[in-house]
Design an enzyme around this catalytic site. Sequence first.
Site, PDB file in Angstrom:
ATOM      1  N   TYR A  48       0.902  -1.153   0.000  1.00 17.76           N
ATOM      2  CA  TYR A  48       0.000   0.000   0.000  1.00 17.76           C
ATOM      3  C   TYR A  48       0.942   1.204   0.000  1.00 17.76           C
ATOM      4  O   TYR A  48       1.737   1.371   0.926  1.00 17.76           O
ATOM      5  CB  TYR A  48      -0.829  -0.045   1.285  1.00 17.76           C
ATOM      6  CG  TYR A  48      -2.031   0.859   1.380  1.00 17.76           C
ATOM      7  CD1 TYR A  48      -1.924   2.241   1.312  1.00 17.76           C
ATOM      8  CD2 TYR A  48      -3.297   0.331   1.584  1.00 17.76           C
ATOM      9  CE1 TYR A  48      -3.038   3.062   1.436  1.00 17.76           C
ATOM     10  CE2 TYR A  48      -4.421   1.144   1.712  1.00 17.76           C
ATOM     11  CZ  TYR A  48      -4.288   2.508   1.651  1.00 17.76           C
ATOM     12  OH  TYR A  48      -5.392   3.308   1.783  1.00 17.76           O
ATOM     13  N   TYR A  84      -5.233   3.586  -7.124  1.00 20.98           N
ATOM     14  CA  TYR A  84      -5.427   3.629  -5.672  1.00 20.98           C
ATOM     15  C   TYR A  84      -6.767   2.999  -5.328  1.00 20.98           C
ATOM     16  O   TYR A  84      -7.806   3.642  -5.407  1.00 20.98           O
ATOM     17  CB  TYR A  84      -5.373   5.076  -5.177  1.00 20.98           C
ATOM     18  CG  TYR A  84      -5.632   5.191  -3.685  1.00 20.98           C
ATOM     19  CD1 TYR A  84      -4.703   4.724  -2.766  1.00 20.98           C
ATOM     20  CD2 TYR A  84      -6.809   5.742  -3.198  1.00 20.98           C
ATOM     21  CE1 TYR A  84      -4.931   4.810  -1.402  1.00 20.98           C
ATOM     22  CE2 TYR A  84      -7.050   5.826  -1.830  1.00 20.98           C
ATOM     23  CZ  TYR A  84      -6.109   5.359  -0.946  1.00 20.98           C
ATOM     24  OH  TYR A  84      -6.346   5.434   0.409  1.00 20.98           O
TER      25      TYR A  84
END
Lengths: 391, 139
Positions: A290, A340
């Site tokens: 991430y 994202y």
Amino acid sequence: MAKTEAMSAIVGLGMSDLSREYTHTSWQLAVIAIHRAIKDAGLNKDDIDGLLINKSPVASLSSLPMDLQDYAGLKDLRLNNVVEAEGSSGVQMVQQATMAVQSGLASTIVCVFADAPIQPGVSTQTAFGMPLPLMGKTGIEAPTALYGPVAAYGLGARRYMHKYGYTEDHLGAVAVSQRQWALKSPLAMMKKPLTMEDHHNSPYVVEPFHLFDCSFPVNGAVAVVVTAAERAKDMPTPPVYVHGMGQGHRGVTNRRGFEPEVNVGAKLAGERAYEMAGVTPADIDVAEFYDAFSYCTLLQLELYGFVPEGGAGEFVADGQIAPGGSFPTNTGGGQLSGYYLQGGTPLSEGVMQTRGNSGERQVKNDLVLSAAYGGRMQFHACMITSPHYTL
Amino acid sequence: MFDIENSQGWPMPVLDDLNRPLFEGMKEGKVMVQKCDDCGTWLAPSAFICEACGSENVPWVEASGKGELYTYVVYHRAYAPEFESMVPYNVALIELEEGPRVLANVVGIANEDLQIGMALKPVFQEVAAGLPLLRFEPA
């Protein structure tokens, strides 16, 4: 090394179309991804007996409620839950599904992340631009004008950079490396080459972050199907075996003697996952993080044990995470240049790399680490996957 | 008259028992934090219990206000219209000499001159009528 057998397998992957414009609601995107994942696994919806749901922490519960089950037409579930662990949920869903499969609670579980931060009248620039609770219950963020997640992470980045002497060149090297991966990925949203000069010339969003240090809102959904490891070899897609998983939540202490911006839970998460899989960081071939902001990749490279603490800056500046480097990282372009979708980003790219059919960006994949975090980089979850049933 | 509940023209949180002492302190020119009555640990607000010993006796107390810059960011655009005249502005975490870290703007210095570790002292600036906001400046 003791042999370890897989704990579960990811046998289906489905993604909605990804967009930087509003096309569907969050639950509609979720339903699309769920059905694509079920189809990918060669199953039909009546084979599914578990559903785990991950909404964005800033989205309303009603945007992705438990009756997503009904919107998706799923019947007779034996597991149905909204997993709320902020950005780490994408990986935590697979962890919970693995435990559910192992315990017998459910056998074939769909895990889905969906988000539509870009809504009619809400631009990509303001989708997350509100005060967020970072400093306990004071509400001091609003009067001090600390709006949005960029600055919250910027505070962490500045402290981290100060500790190890990192500069904007080190941040830029992450962005440049990931863009090189993105150019190899048909799913990536960013399609133009990026140079260090482009990075430095881009405007600051919140200093120390230039525009290209930041990910960008995307509407979309990722779903996976998790089932017993023993079933995977009979499924149509290349098996993605789960061999280890871990979490790390160290707690944020805002006083002298603690450095919560640097000592984040990734280290705890990694230690447990390596122990479970019976491997070490040196055995891992590729990492999917991430990476909402560039420095997050540097910090995770260190805390997951791939480089010494304080060593990531030079490692990345030397091109080691880029295509051709010694440790491929964020091979879909990550969130900076790929897409994202919170924890759905490392989850989806980790699955694709483990399958081994990722085309031009495919790398050696005997062991893949996928890691996600949430909050102010304070909640961490990771998993180790492999195409091999036995390690 | 300081009237934080009704201050106009500046974003404010809803005030409740957990955060009101922080803002009430600003009215009197005080930097308020919390301190455990049982183990003596200084706590960053708002603490409901002492994170060191679990005590619920965590009264608000005045800190000296002396501190140093722990970390900071600089905004180059405003996310609310009230902040437009401040751009570029910083938001910082300041480590008070007693230990707790508080969030505030640092004023009286150019953003490019900010240095982690620099000594700071409090200053109360009326950002809107009735709201003397706690900020810091070089000591």
